[in-house]
Design an enzyme around this catalytic site. Structure first.
Site, PDB file in Angstrom:
ATOM      1  N   LYS A  39       0.832  -1.211   0.000  1.00 13.96           N
ATOM      2  CA  LYS A  39       0.000   0.000   0.000  1.00 13.96           C
ATOM      3  C   LYS A  39       0.862   1.256   0.000  1.00 13.96           C
ATOM      4  O   LYS A  39       0.639   2.188  -0.791  1.00 13.96           O
ATOM      5  CB  LYS A  39      -0.917  -0.020   1.219  1.00 13.96           C
ATOM      6  CG  LYS A  39      -1.986   1.063   1.217  1.00 13.96           C
ATOM      7  CD  LYS A  39      -2.961   0.841   2.377  1.00 13.96           C
ATOM      8  CE  LYS A  39      -3.699  -0.454   2.213  1.00 13.96           C
ATOM      9  NZ  LYS A  39      -4.583  -0.773   3.358  1.00 13.96           N
ATOM     10  N   ARG A 108      -3.449   2.985   8.511  1.00 16.68           N
ATOM     11  CA  ARG A 108      -3.836   1.780   7.787  1.00 16.68           C
ATOM     12  C   ARG A 108      -2.639   0.842   7.636  1.00 16.68           C
ATOM     13  O   ARG A 108      -1.504   1.282   7.441  1.00 16.68           O
ATOM     14  CB  ARG A 108      -4.375   2.138   6.399  1.00 16.68           C
ATOM     15  CG  ARG A 108      -5.500   3.151   6.431  1.00 16.68           C
ATOM     16  CD  ARG A 108      -5.996   3.484   5.029  1.00 16.68           C
ATOM     17  NE  ARG A 108      -6.772   2.394   4.452  1.00 16.68           N
ATOM     18  CZ  ARG A 108      -7.189   2.382   3.190  1.00 16.68           C
ATOM     19  NH1 ARG A 108      -6.871   3.357   2.368  1.00 16.68           N
ATOM     20  NH2 ARG A 108      -7.921   1.374   2.737  1.00 16.68           N
ATOM     21  N   GLY A 117      -8.385  -7.055   4.375  1.00 12.80           N
ATOM     22  CA  GLY A 117      -9.250  -7.268   5.526  1.00 12.80           C
ATOM     23  C   GLY A 117      -8.642  -8.055   6.661  1.00 12.80           C
ATOM     24  O   GLY A 117      -9.294  -8.271   7.686  1.00 12.80           O
ATOM     25  N   MET A 119      -5.784  -7.294   8.417  1.00 18.15           N
ATOM     26  CA  MET A 119      -5.154  -6.488   9.461  1.00 18.15           C
ATOM     27  C   MET A 119      -5.961  -5.211   9.682  1.00 18.15           C
ATOM     28  O   MET A 119      -7.003  -5.007   9.070  1.00 18.15           O
ATOM     29  CB  MET A 119      -3.699  -6.195   9.089  1.00 18.15           C
ATOM     30  CG  MET A 119      -2.834  -7.443   9.107  1.00 18.15           C
ATOM     31  SD  MET A 119      -1.103  -7.082   8.784  1.00 18.15           S
ATOM     32  CE  MET A 119      -1.174  -6.522   7.091  1.00 18.15           C
ATOM     33  N   ARG A 352      -3.435  -1.366  -6.345  1.00 20.79           N
ATOM     34  CA  ARG A 352      -2.605  -2.565  -6.249  1.00 20.79           C
ATOM     35  C   ARG A 352      -2.934  -3.441  -7.449  1.00 20.79           C
ATOM     36  O   ARG A 352      -4.000  -3.294  -8.063  1.00 20.79           O
ATOM     37  CB  ARG A 352      -2.870  -3.332  -4.950  1.00 20.79           C
ATOM     38  CG  ARG A 352      -4.313  -3.776  -4.773  1.00 20.79           C
ATOM     39  CD  ARG A 352      -4.578  -4.275  -3.372  1.00 20.79           C
ATOM     40  NE  ARG A 352      -6.001  -4.514  -3.143  1.00 20.79           N
ATOM     41  CZ  ARG A 352      -6.567  -4.585  -1.947  1.00 20.79           C
ATOM     42  NH1 ARG A 352      -5.820  -4.428  -0.863  1.00 20.79           N
ATOM     43  NH2 ARG A 352      -7.853  -4.805  -1.813  1.00 20.79           N
ATOM     44  N   HIS A 468      -1.487 -43.294   0.436  1.00 17.83           N
ATOM     45  CA  HIS A 468      -1.641 -44.106  -0.775  1.00 17.83           C
ATOM     46  C   HIS A 468      -2.786 -43.580  -1.634  1.00 17.83           C
ATOM     47  O   HIS A 468      -2.638 -43.405  -2.855  1.00 17.83           O
ATOM     48  CB  HIS A 468      -1.899 -45.572  -0.393  1.00 17.83           C
ATOM     49  CG  HIS A 468      -2.159 -46.464  -1.555  1.00 17.83           C
ATOM     50  ND1 HIS A 468      -3.421 -46.696  -2.047  1.00 17.83           N
ATOM     51  CD2 HIS A 468      -1.307 -47.154  -2.352  1.00 17.83           C
ATOM     52  CE1 HIS A 468      -3.340 -47.502  -3.084  1.00 17.83           C
ATOM     53  NE2 HIS A 468      -2.065 -47.803  -3.288  1.00 17.83           N
ATOM     54  N   SER A 799      17.808 -40.294 -10.605  1.00 16.50           N
ATOM     55  CA  SER A 799      16.455 -39.764 -10.486  1.00 16.50           C
ATOM     56  C   SER A 799      16.161 -39.636  -9.003  1.00 16.50           C
ATOM     57  O   SER A 799      16.229 -40.620  -8.263  1.00 16.50           O
ATOM     58  CB  SER A 799      15.432 -40.696 -11.148  1.00 16.50           C
ATOM     59  OG  SER A 799      14.127 -40.155 -11.015  1.00 16.50           O
ATOM     60  N   CYS A 867      11.536 -37.700  -9.697  1.00 18.87           N
ATOM     61  CA  CYS A 867      10.298 -38.413 -10.001  1.00 18.87           C
ATOM     62  C   CYS A 867       9.371 -38.521  -8.800  1.00 18.87           C
ATOM     63  O   CYS A 867       8.360 -39.207  -8.857  1.00 18.87           O
ATOM     64  CB  CYS A 867      10.600 -39.801 -10.555  1.00 18.87           C
ATOM     65  SG  CYS A 867      11.549 -40.859  -9.426  1.00 18.87           S
ATOM     66  N   TYR A 887      15.294 -32.771 -15.944  1.00 20.36           N
ATOM     67  CA  TYR A 887      13.858 -32.975 -16.142  1.00 20.36           C
ATOM     68  C   TYR A 887      13.159 -33.201 -14.806  1.00 20.36           C
ATOM     69  O   TYR A 887      13.794 -33.532 -13.793  1.00 20.36           O
ATOM     70  CB  TYR A 887      13.592 -34.161 -17.082  1.00 20.36           C
ATOM     71  CG  TYR A 887      13.949 -35.521 -16.506  1.00 20.36           C
ATOM     72  CD1 TYR A 887      13.038 -36.244 -15.736  1.00 20.36           C
ATOM     73  CD2 TYR A 887      15.202 -36.088 -16.731  1.00 20.36           C
ATOM     74  CE1 TYR A 887      13.367 -37.482 -15.212  1.00 20.36           C
ATOM     75  CE2 TYR A 887      15.540 -37.315 -16.211  1.00 20.36           C
ATOM     76  CZ  TYR A 887      14.616 -38.015 -15.443  1.00 20.36           C
ATOM     77  OH  TYR A 887      14.938 -39.241 -14.905  1.00 20.36           O
TER      78      TYR A 887
END
Length: 915
Positions: A39, A108, A117, A119, A352, A468, A799, A867, A887
């Site tokens: 702000k 503020r 909203g 704080m 903002r 799982h 991997s 992976c 990757y």
């Protein structure tokens, strides 16, 4: 400014030499959000642009952090505030709270990241029993002055003194009732004056002190209250939800008041430069005449659409439209604006970059590219993988009437509706009959795989995001809610009891929302996702019926694919998943889990292999498994022709392939009591006892199983090699990579590799085919990461199995800890996010980085991938890019997210790529 360079020194104490804690709006800019908060930085930026911003100053986040650390404000802060207040009074020609011509200010909050909203804010500071008269004379409006005073006492009492806000609301409602009016604007000055007296009595009674009449005391207490609100419950909860760090602190903005409650020629409003829901350009927002501050969002009166301001005050409307265009062109993004009109004079109170829906984010990013405001690289920073995931999963119709009966962990997004079933057999049976089902279990295990595949969604009363059920569901793109502990699942009686005592019987319809974790009774209508249809190839960008959102997603994915360095592979165990992954943009398979191929009808063969007493029995089992495995791999290579396929050799905890010891014991005991033949069961029970492990996840599995059971790994290697040779004979291009799991020492890998090389050479001789089969390992144990330089001598690729690496680094059992204590850890701030969801950079991540560096030091061409579940997590993808992996691999439905984030990582990289 030189002050910016050393402001971090404020953490060392309450008085720091040369540190500046207060900045005038004319001194800052939008790039100082770390110091001035969002702000304050944006108020300064608008001031710099020459827009009409009420004068004021910002107290920095460093002042807040010093206060929160020590419990005291920095010693220099009061003097700095006084100096800036003097300058503000000189600019305005007024004194704070003076009797005849009072200056009033707002105090503020304003953190680096928007926390709307969450704080505290206090308006009209400086009003007192004396200055209210001066304000009335200054404005020529008694009603306005007393209305402003009652607002101050109400807001100050609630925010600063901790008075229950309902007490003020009740008093206000009583005043309106006594006057026989429905809105507060109909209360007259005399009514409001009485209300001020009532409010002050409430403060005295509830806070144990009088409302402060000293305006400087009001301001100082309000500043402290804003600091304290950083650690308020709602602010902490919001930060956890939004993954905002807890150590940033908030800035405090002290701004001269402008008043929208001066009559019909005044008002307050909010505006957006584009529709935050759709991204479309136009006039979006709300306006409320004769109102102040939070009235627009508080809903105390009905607002009017922003477009109506043109007929109410055309001059202000035209000026606002021009300012909105200026701000959007300056920020090059959707802007969220707060403004006040004071007797025909427009004032800008905040701007903002506006929050938006996922769909709007993609549309706006492409629109701004088309307008020439941003380039492709910048566009990628405007969207993220979490937004794309929201767009991919079906959602429940928000307008439908629903009956929520429980809530668990949102484990795998989506919306699923079906009849409740409580075992996999029923799920498969009913599904084959055309029924849609929800599989409900206390928790799932590998035996439930068929039922999970058949079900529309999975609901469990136990487990967490990496249980799982959750892991498998995400891999299949299946909706899943786990750990709904308030639901009592009784699989034997085929029923579920929900809070309140209602019983869901098998066959009753339920609906589960994998995006929120909510569980509903009955059928909730589902809205399908056109984005998934696009990735599946059922909707084509540019076609007449193509969705506008699909066009935007298509373009952003193209941007990402052009920018990214990381390749994206899939975790896939069968040809169907591989083909889906390829449609979703996978560049190979990074993890094929062969243990999933041994469930169902093949489980008995594996059980016989493990329990074999003789070499002949073992060879018979391996001989039966070989053609089945070969067929699996042929299908996989065909689906992924021309792309790499990394196949992990068998890696189950041993107990997953053995009968349950308790059930088997009961069968033997019953047979003995009935004097029935039970030699086979008894032999099996003795073997299970012999192989029983207290902690199977750290027991006989992975490479250990391959070394202890002769022929197991060589059978799999032979199946891979023969399948590759068959595909080459068919003019295919198989690119198999063999991965040895759970290696902790290079000697394990060397032994297995030597056997594998012999098998591959034999297949090459017998088939007359040259096979290029890379052999590498999964790094999933801390010792493997710490000795990666040695292991790389025998491995052509690593991997990283970050699921198990996280378990072993932390000492966590992922199937247990999320449900038992992770919630408490998250609430206490020990975790910002579960380490199974986003990689723990300091611990697990440091091992990954070190292993990658050591491995490449030994073998410069070492291929590196990941992976684990983290391969599809947006934040983790950025980390893997930074440490130089080649990757990431993830479940098919997360591939688009990983592709997008890999592109974003490439354009936002800090340049620390370790390659």
């Amino acid at each position: 400014m030189s002050e910016n360079k050393d402001h971090h020194g404020a953490r060392s104490g309450t008085s720091v030499e040369g540190v500046k804690f207060v900045y005038d709006f004319t001194e800052g800019n939008k790039d100082l959000k770390d110091l001035l908060g969002g702000k304050g930085a944006n108020l300064a930026e608008m001031t710099n642009l020459g827009l009409p911003v009420p004068p004021g100053f910002t107290i920095t986040t460093e002042a807040c952090k010093t206060y929160l650390d020590s419990g005291e404000e920095p010693a220099a802060l009061r003097d700095e505030v006084s100096a800036h207040l003097d300058a503000l009074e000189a600019t305005m020609g007024k004194k704070l709270g003076q009797a005849d011509n009072p200056l009033l200010v707002s105090v503020r909050s304003g953190a680096k990241f928007s926390m709307p909203g969450m704080m505290d804010t206090v308006l009209n500071i400086g009003l007192s029993d004396r200055s209210v008269q001066g304000l009335a004379a200054q404005a020529g409006d008694d009603r306005f002055a007393w209305d402003s005073y009652r607002r101050l006492i109400q807001m100050f009492g609630k925010t600063v003194l901790g008075v229950d806000g309902e007490l003020f609301e009740d008093a206000l409602e009583a005043a309106k009732a006594a006057k026989k009016v429905t809105v507060d604007t109909e209360l007259e000055a005399a009514d409001l004056k009485k209300l001020v007296t009532k409010f002050k009595k409430i403060v005295k009674t509830e806070a144990g002190r009088d409302f402060p009449q000293d305006p400087r005391e009001q301001m100082d207490l309000a500043i402290k209250a804003v600091f304290d609100s950083w650690n308020g419950d709602r602010a902490k909860l919001y930060r956890r939800q939004e993954r905002i760090p807890h150590d940033l602190g908030t800035a405090v903005n002290v701004c001269s008041m402008v008043f929208g409650n001066l009559g019909p020629d005044s008002g307050t409003g909010v505006a957006f430069t584009r529709d935050p829901a759709s991204g479309q350009q136009g006039v979006y927002g709300d306006y409320l005449q004769n109102a102040q501050g939070e009235d627009v969002v508080a809903g105390i009166r009905n607002t009017v659409p922003l477009a109506e301001l043109e007929s109410i005050d055309k001059k202000s409307y035209d000026q606002l439209m021009q300012i909105m265009e200026t701000l959007e062109n300056h920020y090059k993004d959707l802007c969220d604006i707060e403004f006040t009109i004071e007797r025909g004079q427009l004032w800008m109170l905040q701007t903002r970059v506006g929050k938006r829906t996922a769909g709007a984010a993609f549309r706006i990013a492409t629109q701004l590219v088309d307008q020439g405001l941003i380039d492709e690289a910048e566009a990628l920073t405007r969207v993220n993988g979490a937004q794309l995931a929201q767009l991919m999963f079906p959602r429940f119709d928000e307008d439908a009437r629903v009956e929520q009966v429980g809530r668990g962990i949102a484990a795998s997004p989506g919306a699923a509706v079906g009849k409740a079933v409580f075992d996999s057999y029923t799920a498969v049976k009913w599904s084959r009959s055309g029924e849609k089902v929800i599989l409900i279990r206390r928790e799932t295990n590998p035996d439930d795989l068929d039922g999970m595949i058949a079900a529309e969604g999975i609901l469990t009363s136990r487990g967490g995001k990496t249980s799982h059920a959750a892991v498998v569901a995400r891999g299949m793109g299946k909706t899943c809610v786990c750990g709904a502990e308030e639901l009592e699942v009784d699989t034997k009686r085929r029923r579920m009891t929900v809070p309140g005592g209602h019983v869901v019987e098998e066959g009753d319809v339920v609906s589960i929302d994998g995006s929120s974790g909510k569980v509903y009774l009955g059928e909730v209508p589902v809205v399908p996702s056109p984005v998934v249809e696009y990735f599946e190839g059922r909707m084509h960008p540019g076609a007449d019926d193509a969705d506008e959102l699909v066009e935007a997603v298509h373009r952003m994915m193209a941007f990402a694919d052009r920018k990214r360095r990381l390749r994206v592979r899939a975790n896939a165990d069968n040809a169907e998943d591989a083909l889906r992954a390829r449609r979703f943009g996978a560049q190979g398979i990074g993890l094929c889990r062969t243990e999933h191929m041994f469930l169902g009808d093949r489980r008995e063969l594996v059980e016989r292999l493990i329990l074999a007493d003789t070499e002949a029995e073992r060879d018979e089992s391996l001989k039966a498994l070989l053609p089945l495995q070969k067929r699996d791999f042929v299908e996989l290579f065909e689906a992924m022709d021309g792309l790499p396929v990394t196949i992990r050799l068998l890696d189950p905890p041993l107990h997953e392939f053995l009968p349950d010891i308790t059930e088997l014991s009961v069968r033997v005991a019953l047979a003995e009591s009935r004097q029935e033949p039970h030699e086979n069961e008894l032999r099996l029970l003795q073997a299970v006892h012999r192989l029983h492990e207290q902690n199977p996840m750290l027991g006989l599995r992975g490479v250990r199983l391959g070394l202890v059971i002769p022929g197991l790994f060589t059978m799999q290697v032979r199946a891979i090699a023969e399948a590759a040779a068959e595909r080459r004979a068919a003019k295919g291009d198989p690119r198999a990579e063999i991965m040895i799991p759970l290696v902790g020492t290079v000697q394990e890998l060397e032994i297995v590799r030597e056997e594998a090389d012999q098998v591959i050479a034999e297949v090459e001789r017998t088939t007359g085919t040259s096979l290029r089969l890379a052999i590498g390992t999964m790094i999933e144990l801390p010792r493997a990461a710490l000795t990666a330089g040695q292991i790389a001598e025998a491995a052509e690729f690593f991997s990283f199995g970050t699921n198990d690496l996280t378990q072993t680094v932390w000492g966590f059992s992922r199937d247990d800890v999320e449900a038992s204590f992770f919630t408490a850890y998250l609430e206490k701030g020990i975790f910002g996010v579960s380490p199974f969801e986003t990689i723990d950079k300091d611990g697990v991540g440091s091992l990954v980085a070190a292993a990658a560096k050591a491995g490449r030091a030994t073998r410069p061409d070492l291929k590196l991938g990941v992976c684990g579940e983290h391969g599809g997590d947006p934040e983790s993808v950025h980390f893997f890019h930074e440490v130089g992996l080649d990757y990431v691999s993830c479940s098919p439905f997360r591939i688009p997210v990983a592709r997008l984030e890999a592109g974003r990582a490439a354009v936002t990289s800090t340049g620390s790529d370790h390659r």
